[in-house]
Design a protein around this motif. Structure first.
Motif, PDB file in Angstrom:
ATOM      1  N   LYS A 158     -17.863  14.228  44.945  1.00  9.37           N
ATOM      2  CA  LYS A 158     -18.948  13.578  44.192  1.00  9.37           C
ATOM      3  C   LYS A 158     -18.436  12.328  43.489  1.00  9.37           C
TER       4      LYS A 158
ATOM      5  N   SER B 160     -17.696   9.559  46.074  1.00  7.51           N
ATOM      6  CA  SER B 160     -18.905   8.923  46.604  1.00  7.51           C
ATOM      7  C   SER B 160     -19.526   7.998  45.560  1.00  7.51           C
ATOM      8  N   LYS B 161     -19.503   8.407  44.301  1.00  7.83           N
ATOM      9  CA  LYS B 161     -20.033   7.535  43.251  1.00  7.83           C
ATOM     10  C   LYS B 161     -19.148   6.309  43.052  1.00  7.83           C
TER      11      LYS B 161
ATOM     12  N   ARG C  56     -17.415   4.833  45.461  1.00  7.19           N
ATOM     13  CA  ARG C  56     -17.720   3.959  46.595  1.00  7.19           C
ATOM     14  C   ARG C  56     -19.016   3.196  46.370  1.00  7.19           C
ATOM     15  N   GLU C  57     -20.001   3.887  45.778  1.00  6.55           N
ATOM     16  CA  GLU C  57     -21.313   3.276  45.534  1.00  6.55           C
ATOM     17  C   GLU C  57     -21.334   2.440  44.261  1.00  6.55           C
ATOM     18  N   ARG C  58     -20.217   2.447  43.530  1.00 11.23           N
ATOM     19  CA  ARG C  58     -20.106   1.733  42.250  1.00 11.23           C
ATOM     20  C   ARG C  58     -21.149   2.217  41.249  1.00 11.23           C
ATOM     21  N   ARG C  59     -21.331   3.532  41.195  1.00  9.47           N
ATOM     22  CA  ARG C  59     -22.272   4.153  40.243  1.00  9.47           C
ATOM     23  C   ARG C  59     -21.478   4.901  39.186  1.00  9.47           C
TER      24      ARG C  59
ATOM     25  N   LYS D 221     -12.578   9.316  38.018  1.00 12.94           N
ATOM     26  CA  LYS D 221     -13.216   8.041  38.381  1.00 12.94           C
ATOM     27  C   LYS D 221     -12.511   6.885  37.697  1.00 12.94           C
TER      28      LYS D 221
ATOM     29  N   GLU E 115     -10.755   3.760  39.577  1.00 13.61           N
ATOM     30  CA  GLU E 115     -11.125   2.374  39.277  1.00 13.61           C
ATOM     31  C   GLU E 115      -9.923   1.559  38.825  1.00 13.61           C
TER      32      GLU E 115
END
Length: 180
Positions: A23, A26-27, A29-32, A136, A140
């Motif tokens: 999770k 994937s976030k 990668r989506e920059r969320r 995350k 980053e």
């Protein structure tokens, strides 16, 4: 780039990742964002009984409850010994009061234990959320390091090319005969 960082950070193959790690990736990668209000998220899944147990434990473990209950006990004893001395509802040794206290304790103890179990669940939930956010952030930061490293290498290449061009120009000028 993110794939390389994922392997570095997690040290696992994609098939070995937990659902939380997948999770987060994937976030990323989506920059969320990953962070949410964990307290609200935890309470959103609570049943009515769980919320009631938390409320009872919150009240039962407060100074207001303790002081209020002490006042009730003093009033009960005073009422049954002084005011209603001859026609007391519960004369000394206050057997009915003992029954009430036993029943309150019998009900309150499991409810407080349920609430403590929920607090343990909440702590685990919060720790999982913290792990996701930390993971995350680490991904980053590593992505930024990678991006900066690539930029520095690009600038070094360009600088070398400029130095080589200057060297060639200097060599060309130095190999030309000097006109007097």
């Amino acid at each position: 780039m993110l794939k390389d960082i994922e392997k570095i950070v997690l040290g696992k193959q994609t098939s070995d990742l937990t659902s939380a790690e997948k999770k987060v990736l994937s976030k990323a990668r989506e920059r969320r964002t990953v962070s949410t209000n964990a307290g609200e998220d935890f309470l959103a899944g609570a049943t009515f009984g769980q919320r009631l147990a938390d409320a009872i434990a919150r009240v039962g473990g407060s100074w207001a409850f303790i002081i209020g209950f002490m006042l009730f006990l003093v009033a009960w004893v005073f009422l049954n010994t002084v005011i209603l001395a001859t026609r007391a509802l519960d004369p000394y040794p206050f057997i009915f009061l003992n029954l009430i206290l036993s029943m309150v304790a019998a009900i309150q103890a499991p409810i407080i234990m349920m609430s403590q179990n929920r607090q343990t669940e909440r702590d685990r939930f919060m720790a999982a959320k913290d792990y996701e956010i930390n993971l995350k952030a680490e991904i980053e930061v590593l992505a930024l390091h990678h991006k900066i490293d690539e930029q520095v290498l690009k600038e070094l290449r360009e600088t070398r090319e400029q130095i080589d061009a200057l060297r060639q120009a200097v060599e060309a000028l130095s190999s030309r005969p000097i006109n007097s």
